[in-house]
Design an enzyme around this catalytic site. Structure first.
Site, PDB file in Angstrom:
ATOM      1  N   ILE A  32       0.924  -1.282  -0.030  1.00 51.94           N
ATOM      2  CA  ILE A  32       0.149   0.146   0.015  1.00 51.94           C
ATOM      3  C   ILE A  32       0.949   1.175   0.114  1.00 51.94           C
ATOM      4  CG2 ILE A  32      -1.635   1.329   1.218  1.00 51.94           C
ATOM      5  CD1 ILE A  32      -2.641  -1.438   2.277  1.00 51.94           C
ATOM      6  N   TYR A 181      -0.331  -9.046  15.869  1.00 50.32           N
ATOM      7  CA  TYR A 181      -0.506  -7.800  14.756  1.00 50.32           C
ATOM      8  C   TYR A 181      -1.490  -6.753  14.689  1.00 50.32           C
ATOM      9  CZ  TYR A 181      -1.114  -5.876  10.051  1.00 50.32           C
ATOM     10  OH  TYR A 181      -1.177  -4.900   9.038  1.00 50.32           O
ATOM     11  N   LYS A 185      -1.556  -2.617  15.318  1.00 47.63           N
ATOM     12  CA  LYS A 185      -2.136  -1.543  14.430  1.00 47.63           C
ATOM     13  C   LYS A 185      -3.134  -0.988  15.159  1.00 47.63           C
ATOM     14  CE  LYS A 185      -1.312  -1.277  10.739  1.00 47.63           C
ATOM     15  NZ  LYS A 185      -0.321  -0.330  10.159  1.00 47.63           N
TER      16      LYS A 185
END
Length: 312
Positions: A32, A181, A185
């Site tokens: 991204i 994870y 985030k």
């Protein structure tokens, strides 16, 4: 009586010109982050690709220049897992101001065992959250030197179903990679929301915006060789997923809008329009758990302690 003309409606195919502005994209060499950098380069801005891998950064730079004639793009060595290096990295930018930073870089581990950074932090939390936390502190003088800079933090839809364990931010107990994870985030997103509260309280001209890319898959992402190559088999097998998900080029759209659209405000959350998974970027309500200011404040103080006060 004259009225101030309003900004034109947002159109991702006609991004507003940004000549003279400078943007830093962490992890701008792949995924991204690459597409955020490519799209921002088309505005005429100077785009800095933050990457810990010089060879991949050079490949990304070459790809952008091949697709965007005259692109002002350069690579910057950036290792978010090495907190002590970040001050030197910011000095190496050699710019007088920074109009936006997109906190995009991230580490995702698929399998145990638990790993640590050189500073002794759990790798995903230490890189994805603490690295950006400290980097922001070093960047703040450059951001404050711009007229209305933005800190854009790239979260994840995976964080929507997670909750932080403030007593185990480093995942010492019952480590599970996907959960660690998602929580890393989520910590990033809490940071982005809390940063804006603190910036507003201090009267700063800098704004902090949180975005997420929805469901962004490599198999739905157009090829950008050698940065990313999508095979025909991958494209065909991913066709059913395109009904609900999208490629990483589209996952970049909320971040690009958060950088460029004058209608975007600090403290907001932006993501894809369709179920939060795909489509044009739109503002969405801040998730209930993300709006908990007490959790955000406690995370901030814990982050300061873990980095020896290296945050804002």
């Amino acid at each position: 009586m004259s009225s101030t003309p309003s900004a034109p409606p947002w159109n991702r195919r006609r991004l507003p010109a940004a000549e003279g502005r400078v943007f830093l994209v962490t992890g701008g060499n792949a995924g991204i982050g690459y597409f955020v950098a490519e799209q921002l380069s088309a505005t005429g801005a100077t785009v800095l690709l933050g990457s810990r891998n010089p060879a991949k950064a050079e490949a990304a730079k070459a790809s952008i220049r091949a697709r965007v004639p005259g692109a002002r793009v350069r690579a910057v060595r950036l290792d978010l897992a090495d907190l002590s290096s970040l001050g030197t990295t910011v000095e190496s930018l050699e710019v007088e101001h920074l109009d936006a930073v997109v906190h995009n870089a991230g580490v995702a581990l698929d399998d145990p065992p638990r790993r640590e950074t050189g500073d002794g932090h759990e790798l995903m939390f230490g890189t994805n959250h603490l690295g950006h936390f400290v980097l922001t502190r070093w960047l703040m003088p450059l951001l404050s030197a711009a007229p209305a800079a933005r800190v854009v933090t790239m979260g994840s839809f995976a964080a929507k179903s997670e909750r932080l364990d403030l007593d185990d931010l480093q995942s010492w107990k019952d480590y599970e990679p996907k959960r660690a994870y998602g929580r890393s985030k989520l910590a990033q997103m809490y940071f982005g929301v809390e940063l804006d509260r603190r910036l507003r309280a201090s009267g700063s001209t800098v704004a902090s915006v949180v975005v997420h890319p929805g469901g962004a898959l490599d198999s739905l992402t157009p090829s950008r060789p050698p940065v990313h190559v999508r095979t025909t088999g991958a494209r065909l097998s991913a066709a059913p997923a395109a009904l609900l998900l999208q490629g990483k080029h589209a996952g970049a759209w909320p971040a690009v809008r958060a950088v460029l659209d004058p209608a975007v405000r600090g403290g907001q959350l932006w993501g894809p329009r369709v179920f939060g998974l795909r489509g044009e970027p739109r503002r969405e309500p801040v998730w209930d758990h993300l709006a908990d200011a007490s959790v955000a404040a406690r995370l901030w103080e814990a982050s300061r302690d873990l980095t020896d006060g290296g945050g804002q």
